[in-house]
Motif scaffolding. Structure first.
Motif, PDB file in Angstrom:
ATOM      1  N   VAL A 184       7.439   0.902  -7.179  1.00  0.00           N
ATOM      2  CA  VAL A 184       6.458   0.036  -7.031  1.00  0.00           C
ATOM      3  C   VAL A 184       5.167   0.708  -6.307  1.00  0.00           C
ATOM      4  CG1 VAL A 184       5.999  -1.988  -5.355  1.00  0.00           C
ATOM      5  CG2 VAL A 184       8.256  -1.492  -6.508  1.00  0.00           C
ATOM      6  N   PHE A 185       3.959   0.268  -6.909  1.00  0.00           N
ATOM      7  CA  PHE A 185       2.997   1.114  -6.320  1.00  0.00           C
ATOM      8  C   PHE A 185       1.880   0.042  -5.978  1.00  0.00           C
ATOM      9  CE2 PHE A 185       4.682   3.976  -9.349  1.00  0.00           C
ATOM     10  CZ  PHE A 185       4.860   5.219  -8.710  1.00  0.00           C
ATOM     11  N   ARG A 186       1.825   0.005  -4.645  1.00  0.00           N
ATOM     12  CA  ARG A 186       0.949  -1.184  -3.941  1.00  0.00           C
ATOM     13  C   ARG A 186       0.138  -0.424  -2.918  1.00  0.00           C
ATOM     14  NH1 ARG A 186       0.996  -4.960  -7.588  1.00  0.00           N
ATOM     15  NH2 ARG A 186       3.254  -5.722  -8.213  1.00  0.00           N
ATOM     16  N   ALA A 187      -1.126  -0.908  -2.676  1.00  0.00           N
ATOM     17  CA  ALA A 187      -2.016  -0.280  -1.608  1.00  0.00           C
ATOM     18  C   ALA A 187      -1.602  -0.994  -0.325  1.00  0.00           C
ATOM     19  CB  ALA A 187      -3.482  -0.749  -1.868  1.00  0.00           C
ATOM     20  N   GLY A 188      -0.990  -2.089  -0.071  1.00  0.00           N
ATOM     21  CA  GLY A 188      -0.848  -2.741   1.051  1.00  0.00           C
ATOM     22  C   GLY A 188       0.231  -2.190   1.804  1.00  0.00           C
ATOM     23  N   SER A 189       0.852  -2.530   3.085  1.00  0.00           N
ATOM     24  CA  SER A 189       2.083  -2.050   3.850  1.00  0.00           C
ATOM     25  C   SER A 189       2.787  -3.297   3.982  1.00  0.00           C
ATOM     26  CB  SER A 189       1.319  -1.610   5.157  1.00  0.00           C
ATOM     27  OG  SER A 189       2.359  -1.402   5.950  1.00  0.00           O
ATOM     28  N   PRO A 190       4.252  -2.974   3.918  1.00  0.00           N
ATOM     29  CA  PRO A 190       5.211  -3.983   4.497  1.00  0.00           C
ATOM     30  C   PRO A 190       5.183  -4.570   5.792  1.00  0.00           C
ATOM     31  CG  PRO A 190       6.207  -2.005   3.316  1.00  0.00           C
ATOM     32  CD  PRO A 190       4.720  -1.640   3.494  1.00  0.00           C
ATOM     33  N   ARG A 191       4.341  -3.755   6.574  1.00  0.00           N
ATOM     34  CA  ARG A 191       3.998  -4.253   7.913  1.00  0.00           C
ATOM     35  C   ARG A 191       3.184  -5.713   8.008  1.00  0.00           C
ATOM     36  NH1 ARG A 191       6.772  -2.081  12.364  1.00  0.00           N
ATOM     37  NH2 ARG A 191       4.885  -2.637  13.599  1.00  0.00           N
ATOM     38  N   ALA A 314      -6.259 -19.212  -0.861  1.00  0.00           N
ATOM     39  CA  ALA A 314      -5.589 -18.200  -0.540  1.00  0.00           C
ATOM     40  C   ALA A 314      -6.514 -16.786  -0.122  1.00  0.00           C
ATOM     41  CB  ALA A 314      -4.819 -17.824  -1.702  1.00  0.00           C
ATOM     42  N   SER A 315      -5.930 -16.186   0.894  1.00  0.00           N
ATOM     43  CA  SER A 315      -6.952 -15.003   1.345  1.00  0.00           C
ATOM     44  C   SER A 315      -6.389 -13.693   0.577  1.00  0.00           C
ATOM     45  CB  SER A 315      -6.611 -14.673   2.898  1.00  0.00           C
ATOM     46  OG  SER A 315      -5.190 -14.587   3.041  1.00  0.00           O
ATOM     47  N   VAL A 316      -7.059 -12.700   0.805  1.00  0.00           N
ATOM     48  CA  VAL A 316      -6.729 -11.398   0.276  1.00  0.00           C
ATOM     49  C   VAL A 316      -5.295 -10.899   0.877  1.00  0.00           C
ATOM     50  CG1 VAL A 316      -7.311  -9.002  -0.249  1.00  0.00           C
ATOM     51  CG2 VAL A 316      -9.219 -10.746  -0.144  1.00  0.00           C
ATOM     52  N   GLY A 317      -5.164 -10.987   2.001  1.00  0.00           N
ATOM     53  CA  GLY A 317      -3.833 -10.788   2.547  1.00  0.00           C
ATOM     54  C   GLY A 317      -2.799 -11.608   1.882  1.00  0.00           C
ATOM     55  N   PHE A 318      -2.953 -12.811   1.851  1.00  0.00           N
ATOM     56  CA  PHE A 318      -1.758 -13.637   1.030  1.00  0.00           C
ATOM     57  C   PHE A 318      -1.368 -12.910  -0.218  1.00  0.00           C
ATOM     58  CE2 PHE A 318      -0.860 -16.598  -2.310  1.00  0.00           C
ATOM     59  CZ  PHE A 318       0.175 -17.372  -1.899  1.00  0.00           C
ATOM     60  N   GLU A 319      -2.368 -12.390  -0.981  1.00  0.00           N
ATOM     61  CA  GLU A 319      -1.993 -12.209  -2.269  1.00  0.00           C
ATOM     62  C   GLU A 319      -1.286 -10.822  -2.124  1.00  0.00           C
ATOM     63  OE1 GLU A 319      -1.656 -11.669  -6.396  1.00  0.00           O
ATOM     64  OE2 GLU A 319      -1.665 -13.324  -4.975  1.00  0.00           O
ATOM     65  N   GLU A 320      -1.684  -9.732  -0.896  1.00  0.00           N
ATOM     66  CA  GLU A 320      -0.762  -8.625  -0.826  1.00  0.00           C
ATOM     67  C   GLU A 320       0.455  -8.762  -0.495  1.00  0.00           C
ATOM     68  OE1 GLU A 320      -2.994  -6.105   1.927  1.00  0.00           O
ATOM     69  OE2 GLU A 320      -4.583  -5.902   0.660  1.00  0.00           O
ATOM     70  N   VAL A 321       0.818  -9.588   0.356  1.00  0.00           N
ATOM     71  CA  VAL A 321       2.252  -9.982   0.615  1.00  0.00           C
ATOM     72  C   VAL A 321       2.789 -11.042  -0.476  1.00  0.00           C
ATOM     73  CG1 VAL A 321       1.673 -10.483   3.192  1.00  0.00           C
ATOM     74  CG2 VAL A 321       1.831 -12.336   1.603  1.00  0.00           C
ATOM     75  N   LYS A 401       6.822   1.590  10.531  1.00  0.00           N
ATOM     76  CA  LYS A 401       5.320   2.137  10.525  1.00  0.00           C
ATOM     77  C   LYS A 401       5.568   3.526   9.526  1.00  0.00           C
ATOM     78  CE  LYS A 401       1.787   3.887  13.292  1.00  0.00           C
ATOM     79  NZ  LYS A 401       1.144   4.342  14.674  1.00  0.00           N
ATOM     80  N   GLY A 402       4.547   3.299   8.447  1.00  0.00           N
ATOM     81  CA  GLY A 402       4.455   4.306   7.691  1.00  0.00           C
ATOM     82  C   GLY A 402       5.074   3.993   6.328  1.00  0.00           C
TER      83      GLY A 402
END
Length: 423
Positions: A184-191, A314-321, A401-402
């Protein structure tokens, strides 16, 4: 096979073509043992390299600890067993077999290894079990005919022993050890799954989806086990020629879509997060206007009247999660890890939970498991939860973290395996 004929390009091409035939059932050798796509690919890559006599000699010396000459490895033989991925005969003892079983994605099952050992034709035969290093500790079978090694060790030893073919050994080892089914390659963080604003926004858009499903179809939404396409599919009503409703990628602020497959058509519902009674009332009026149409669901020429956007987009952050959670719920990734979705028994989307139900492939004793987010009236996070349904034992997957999205998805699969194999 002459040295000059070996190339990584040919190896990959051969493995791809052969694995496609196997998936299509075109091998002509009876029932095919269940393998993931990645395991089928690795199987034929290894077969390709082991056709080379010098590669086989190196394999025999460092893995089998033997200098006996081996015949070319084959994916099947007339007298062999479908238990094995590859097998070869020993020149000094033609009745003996060297069999190879490959594990890349799924768990290592004691019962399956026991069955493979029982299928060896002679006491002098050997079973080589190749597995990722994180699976090694899960195997409890002991037998003098069993040689087990990790892909990392396999690669290290053969690169040292056979440097002329080092690029081939490295490529097979890296694919098998370092590129698991949860690629899985995503730019976002699970945090971001801990962000309170994003949790509230995600829930609010799911509430919009539930409202639309109730007004348009009078039925709950759930993840589908249909193979319409790759990835997780949260929908209601999308079947045959009928227009359905789904929750998918955000475009122009809308994650809720009206979709049809025959013919293909898609319309953003233009309804976002409903933050007050006034916007909710406007959304209900739009939905009821759609549902009042006489043939809106089955008319291929139907185009809904969806003017201005209602609610908060919906926000950019919404689409990431959302995309991260869709990787967690991805049926192909879950199946590759040994946990396919349970057909026709998916849980409804409720105000307090979103999830999928899976089973452990080949082990009905393990029961069913729930992969979910939520689980309470007041969601505080979107961290995935894995629950063994017969006793309610639950693991919450943390986002350190990380951690990468791949780390999170891999942790979900590891938790499923732990619950499936431990009391």
């Amino acid at each position: 096979m002459a040295r000059s004929s070996l190339s990584t390009g040919r190896m990959i091409s051969y493995a791809f073509d052969m694995s496609q035939r196997a998936v299509a059932g075109g091998s002509g050798t009876g029932e095919i043992t269940k393998r993931t796509k990645r395991e089928e690919l690795v199987r034929h890559m290894l077969e390709y390299v082991l056709r080379d006599p010098k590669a086989r000699s190196a394999f025999g010396e460092v893995i089998l600890r033997s200098e006996d000459e081996l015949s070319a490895f084959r994916t099947s033989s007339r007298t062999g067993s479908e238990q094995f991925d590859l097998e070869a005969s020993v020149d000094a003892d033609p009745a003996a077999r060297i069999a190879i079983d490959i594990t890349v994605d799924g768990p290592v099952d004691d019962a399956q290894v026991g069955d493979a050992l029982a299928a060896l034709p002679t006491p002098e035969s050997r079973l080589v079990l190749l597995m990722p290093k994180h699976r090694k500790s899960s195997l409890e079978v002991t037998d003098e005919r069993l040689i087990r090694t990790t892909w990392a060790t396999f690669t290290k030893r053969l690169v040292k022993k056979d440097p002329k073919r080092a690029e081939f050994w490295r490529l097979i080892g890296e694919l098998s050890e370092d590129a698991p089914s949860t690629s899985v390659f995503r730019a976002g963080s699970p945090r971001r799954l801990l962000d309170q604003d994003l949790v509230a926004e995600f829930r609010s858009h799911l509430d919009t989806l539930r409202l639309a499903a109730d007004e348009l179809y009078g039925r709950p939404v759930r993840f589908s086990t249909s193979r319409r396409g790759p990835g997780a599919w949260l929908q209601v009503g999308a079947s045959g020629t009928g227009l359905g409703l789904e929750f998918d990628a955000v475009e122009e602020g809308s994650p809720v879509w009206l979709v049809g497959t025959r013919p293909h058509r898609t319309f953003a519902l233009n309804i976002g997060s409903l933050t007050d009674d006034e916007t909710r009332d406007r959304a209900v009026r739009r939905l009821r206007a759609i549902s009042s149409g006489e043939r809106w669901r089955n008319d291929a020429a139907y185009v809904p009247n969806l003017p201005e956007f209602i609610g908060e987009p919906a926000s950019v952050g919404f689409e990431e999660v959302r995309t991260l959670l869709w990787d967690v719920f991805d049926p192909d990734l879950l199946a590759a890890a040994g946990f396919p979705l349970v057909a026709r028994r998916q849980p409804d989307l409720e105000a307090d939970m979103l999830g999928v139900r899976v089973r452990r492939e080949g082990d009905p004793r393990a029961g069913t498991f729930l992969v979910s987010v939520g689980g309470s009236k007041n969601w505080k996070t979107l961290l995935p939860r894995v629950t063994r349904e017969f006793d309610g034992r639950t693991y919450v997957i943390q986002a350190a973290k990380g951690d990468t999205p791949e780390d999170l998805v891999s942790a979900v699969h590891a938790a499923l395996l732990s619950l499936a194999t431990k009391p």
